[in-house]
Design a protein around this motif. Structure first.
Motif, mmCIF file in Angstrom:
data_model
loop_
_atom_site.group_PDB
_atom_site.id
_atom_site.type_symbol
_atom_site.label_atom_id
_atom_site.label_comp_id
_atom_site.label_asym_id
_atom_site.label_seq_id
_atom_site.Cartn_x
_atom_site.Cartn_y
_atom_site.Cartn_z
ATOM 1 N N ARG A 7 0.830 -1.205 0.000
ATOM 2 C CA ARG A 7 0.000 0.000 0.000
ATOM 3 C C ARG A 7 0.862 1.251 0.000
ATOM 4 O O ARG A 7 1.869 1.314 0.705
ATOM 5 C CB ARG A 7 -0.895 0.023 1.246
ATOM 6 C CG ARG A 7 -1.844 -1.153 1.350
ATOM 7 C CD ARG A 7 -2.685 -1.033 2.586
ATOM 8 N NE ARG A 7 -3.621 -2.149 2.677
ATOM 9 C CZ ARG A 7 -4.786 -2.094 3.297
ATOM 10 N NH1 ARG A 7 -5.170 -0.976 3.886
ATOM 11 N NH2 ARG A 7 -5.578 -3.135 3.342
ATOM 12 N N PHE A 38 -10.488 7.063 12.727
ATOM 13 C CA PHE A 38 -9.912 6.209 11.700
ATOM 14 C C PHE A 38 -10.613 4.862 11.826
ATOM 15 O O PHE A 38 -10.105 3.948 12.452
ATOM 16 C CB PHE A 38 -8.397 6.100 11.910
ATOM 17 C CG PHE A 38 -7.652 5.453 10.782
ATOM 18 C CD1 PHE A 38 -7.462 6.126 9.593
ATOM 19 C CD2 PHE A 38 -7.129 4.179 10.926
ATOM 20 C CE1 PHE A 38 -6.761 5.530 8.550
ATOM 21 C CE2 PHE A 38 -6.435 3.579 9.898
ATOM 22 C CZ PHE A 38 -6.250 4.255 8.693
ATOM 23 N N ASP A 39 -11.789 4.791 11.276
ATOM 24 C CA ASP A 39 -12.685 3.636 11.415
ATOM 25 C C ASP A 39 -11.912 2.312 11.283
ATOM 26 O O ASP A 39 -11.215 2.103 10.291
ATOM 27 C CB ASP A 39 -13.753 3.731 10.307
ATOM 28 C CG ASP A 39 -14.916 2.777 10.498
ATOM 29 O OD1 ASP A 39 -14.969 2.099 11.534
ATOM 30 O OD2 ASP A 39 -15.759 2.714 9.584
ATOM 31 N N ASP A 202 -9.142 -5.569 3.282
ATOM 32 C CA ASP A 202 -10.281 -4.722 3.658
ATOM 33 C C ASP A 202 -10.042 -3.959 4.961
ATOM 34 O O ASP A 202 -10.971 -3.364 5.507
ATOM 35 C CB ASP A 202 -11.554 -5.566 3.775
ATOM 36 C CG ASP A 202 -11.442 -6.684 4.813
ATOM 37 O OD1 ASP A 202 -10.309 -7.021 5.224
ATOM 38 O OD2 ASP A 202 -12.497 -7.234 5.197
ATOM 39 N N PHE A 203 -8.806 -3.923 5.467
ATOM 40 C CA PHE A 203 -8.493 -3.206 6.708
ATOM 41 C C PHE A 203 -8.036 -1.780 6.413
ATOM 42 O O PHE A 203 -7.344 -1.537 5.425
ATOM 43 C CB PHE A 203 -7.375 -3.914 7.476
ATOM 44 C CG PHE A 203 -7.832 -5.020 8.394
ATOM 45 C CD1 PHE A 203 -8.952 -5.784 8.098
ATOM 46 C CD2 PHE A 203 -7.125 -5.318 9.539
ATOM 47 C CE1 PHE A 203 -9.359 -6.806 8.937
ATOM 48 C CE2 PHE A 203 -7.525 -6.334 10.387
ATOM 49 C CZ PHE A 203 -8.648 -7.084 10.087
ATOM 50 N N ASN A 204 -8.409 -0.847 7.291
ATOM 51 C CA ASN A 204 -7.726 0.436 7.384
ATOM 52 C C ASN A 204 -6.473 0.226 8.233
ATOM 53 O O ASN A 204 -6.541 -0.426 9.287
ATOM 54 C CB ASN A 204 -8.613 1.489 8.041
ATOM 55 C CG ASN A 204 -9.713 1.988 7.123
ATOM 56 O OD1 ASN A 204 -9.592 1.930 5.904
ATOM 57 N ND2 ASN A 204 -10.792 2.496 7.706
ATOM 58 N N PHE A 206 -2.621 1.881 9.862
ATOM 59 C CA PHE A 206 -1.676 2.967 10.100
ATOM 60 C C PHE A 206 -0.520 2.477 10.951
ATOM 61 O O PHE A 206 -0.591 1.425 11.596
ATOM 62 C CB PHE A 206 -2.362 4.171 10.757
ATOM 63 C CG PHE A 206 -2.761 3.974 12.204
ATOM 64 C CD1 PHE A 206 -1.893 4.297 13.245
ATOM 65 C CD2 PHE A 206 -4.034 3.508 12.529
ATOM 66 C CE1 PHE A 206 -2.277 4.140 14.569
ATOM 67 C CE2 PHE A 206 -4.427 3.354 13.859
ATOM 68 C CZ PHE A 206 -3.547 3.665 14.879
ATOM 69 N N VAL A 230 -0.471 7.013 7.716
ATOM 70 C CA VAL A 230 -1.724 6.416 7.267
ATOM 71 C C VAL A 230 -1.493 5.815 5.882
ATOM 72 O O VAL A 230 -1.058 6.498 4.951
ATOM 73 C CB VAL A 230 -2.848 7.470 7.205
ATOM 74 C CG1 VAL A 230 -4.124 6.869 6.620
ATOM 75 C CG2 VAL A 230 -3.118 8.032 8.587
ATOM 76 N N THR A 233 -5.766 2.642 0.903
ATOM 77 C CA THR A 233 -6.699 1.515 1.038
ATOM 78 C C THR A 233 -6.482 0.428 -0.005
ATOM 79 O O THR A 233 -7.133 -0.610 0.062
ATOM 80 C CB THR A 233 -8.148 2.018 0.946
ATOM 81 O OG1 THR A 233 -8.321 2.711 -0.299
ATOM 82 C CG2 THR A 233 -8.466 2.963 2.089
ATOM 83 N N GLY A 254 -4.347 -1.890 12.557
ATOM 84 C CA GLY A 254 -5.315 -1.902 11.472
ATOM 85 C C GLY A 254 -6.596 -2.588 11.903
ATOM 86 O O GLY A 254 -6.615 -3.367 12.860
ATOM 87 N N ARG A 256 -10.916 -3.720 10.430
ATOM 88 C CA ARG A 256 -11.968 -3.709 9.419
ATOM 89 C C ARG A 256 -12.959 -2.601 9.743
ATOM 90 O O ARG A 256 -13.533 -2.571 10.832
ATOM 91 C CB ARG A 256 -12.673 -5.062 9.393
ATOM 92 C CG ARG A 256 -13.740 -5.185 8.296
ATOM 93 C CD ARG A 256 -14.262 -6.613 8.226
ATOM 94 N NE ARG A 256 -13.176 -7.527 7.876
ATOM 95 C CZ ARG A 256 -13.011 -8.721 8.440
ATOM 96 N NH1 ARG A 256 -13.830 -9.132 9.389
ATOM 97 N NH2 ARG A 256 -12.015 -9.490 8.056
ATOM 98 N N PRO A 257 -13.190 -1.667 8.835
ATOM 99 C CA PRO A 257 -14.124 -0.563 9.111
ATOM 100 C C PRO A 257 -15.530 -1.075 9.416
ATOM 101 O O PRO A 257 -16.005 -2.028 8.798
ATOM 102 C CB PRO A 257 -14.103 0.246 7.812
ATOM 103 C CG PRO A 257 -12.847 -0.148 7.115
ATOM 104 C CD PRO A 257 -12.590 -1.574 7.498
#
Length: 299
Positions: A7, A38-39, A202-204, A206, A230, A233, A254, A256-257
């Motif tokens: 990423r 940061f969902d 599928d994770f956000n 940082f 950050v 995605t 990290g 999953r939102p």
């Protein structure tokens, strides 16, 4: 090394300095005016690092929580925890406490009596993890791990070391069960080390740099202590390089939102304003209980 699925870095944020609780020093990358959340994460606080003189240590006296989880990870110092459920414990360096507030607790976080007397270095982290709506009002619970109980792993070349608080890293899984799927890992990279670490697509995700300076993502974006990196995605992994002469220490976090509405007021995090009003009323009416006098501080 292949960076095909790495990423990119979306942005680097420098933590804001603030005072919390009874007046202890905090570095906070979010929530700030630059990034509210940061969902699925709601807050990250770095407590310290700071040197505390005897008698000067401060904490967070009795305060309520509802609707989320708090993860306290201590690097230096000693903290005591007490709550309205009758729970009492002490955190020492390397320990983790994962508290699911759920339907609500009154919580106290204070330096231990022994640390208060002698002073010393205080340093740790607190992460707030949002709960999905179905779990907002679950029964409060604790998961506590002493430093020796946190799984660790080392890379084949011996240059990367990790403490696995949640999720999986270097083939090692954490012992903690989380309501929201997340990863929480404390990495140390020796000089000239490289980390190419898979993360769920599928994770956000940082990183927060604790010490040293590293280069993050395929574009080798630089970040140093008290900065949050950050990641974008797109991609199924993150890359980190330590091109310096000293070790690089950072948290990789990290999740999953949830993609759910968030209503928050101080220590209450719900899905609607009416639920927030109810939380305030429940707290004011004493329905979250109180910390019993019999739950005394340990030495």
């Amino acid at each position: 090394m292949s960076t095909t699925y790495a990423r990119p870095v979306a942005r680097v944020f420098t933590a804001a300095q603030t005072q919390e609780g009874a007046g202890f020093h905090v570095n906070r990358p979010f929530p700030t005016r630059m990034m509210m959340d940061f969902d699925p994460f709601l807050l990250l606080d770095e407590m310290g690092p700071m040197q505390v003189a005897p008698g000067d240590a401060k904490g967070a006296p009795d305060h309520p929580h509802r609707g989320f989880e708090t993860v306290t990870y201590l690097l230096a110092g000693e903290m005591e925890h007490r709550d309205s459920q009758g729970h009492a414990g002490k955190l020492t360096p390397g320990d983790v406490q994962w508290m699911t507030a759920g339907a609500g607790v009154i919580h106290s976080e204070e330096p231990s009596h022994a640390f208060q007397q002698r002073g010393g270095e205080m340093h740790g982290f607190q992460l707030w993890v949002n709960l999905p709506s179905a779990d907002k009002m679950m029964t409060p619970r604790y998961q506590e791990l002493p430093a020796a109980g946190i799984p660790t792993a080392t890379s084949d070349d011996g240059k990367v070391w990790v403490r696995v608080i949640a999720g999986e890293a270097l083939g090692t899984r954490a012992a903690i069960e989380t309501r929201t799927p997340i990863l929480y890992q404390h990495f140390t990279l020796e000089p000239q080390a490289l980390l190419d670490h898979p993360v769920p697509a599928d994770f956000n995700v940082f990183a927060y740099v604790i010490d040293g300076e590293g280069h993050f993502g395929p574009e080798a974006t630089a970040a140093k202590a008290h900065q949050m990196v950050v990641f974008g995605t797109q991609g199924e992994g993150v890359t980190v390089r330590n091109d310096g002469d000293t070790p690089l220490s950072f948290l990789l976090i990290g999740g999953r939102p949830l993609g759910e509405p968030v209503a928050r007021y101080g220590p209450f995090v719900m899905n609607t304003e009416s639920e927030i009003r109810q939380a305030i009323l429940d707290f004011q009416a004493g329905r979250m209980g109180h910390i019993p006098a019999s739950v005394s501080r340990t030495s």
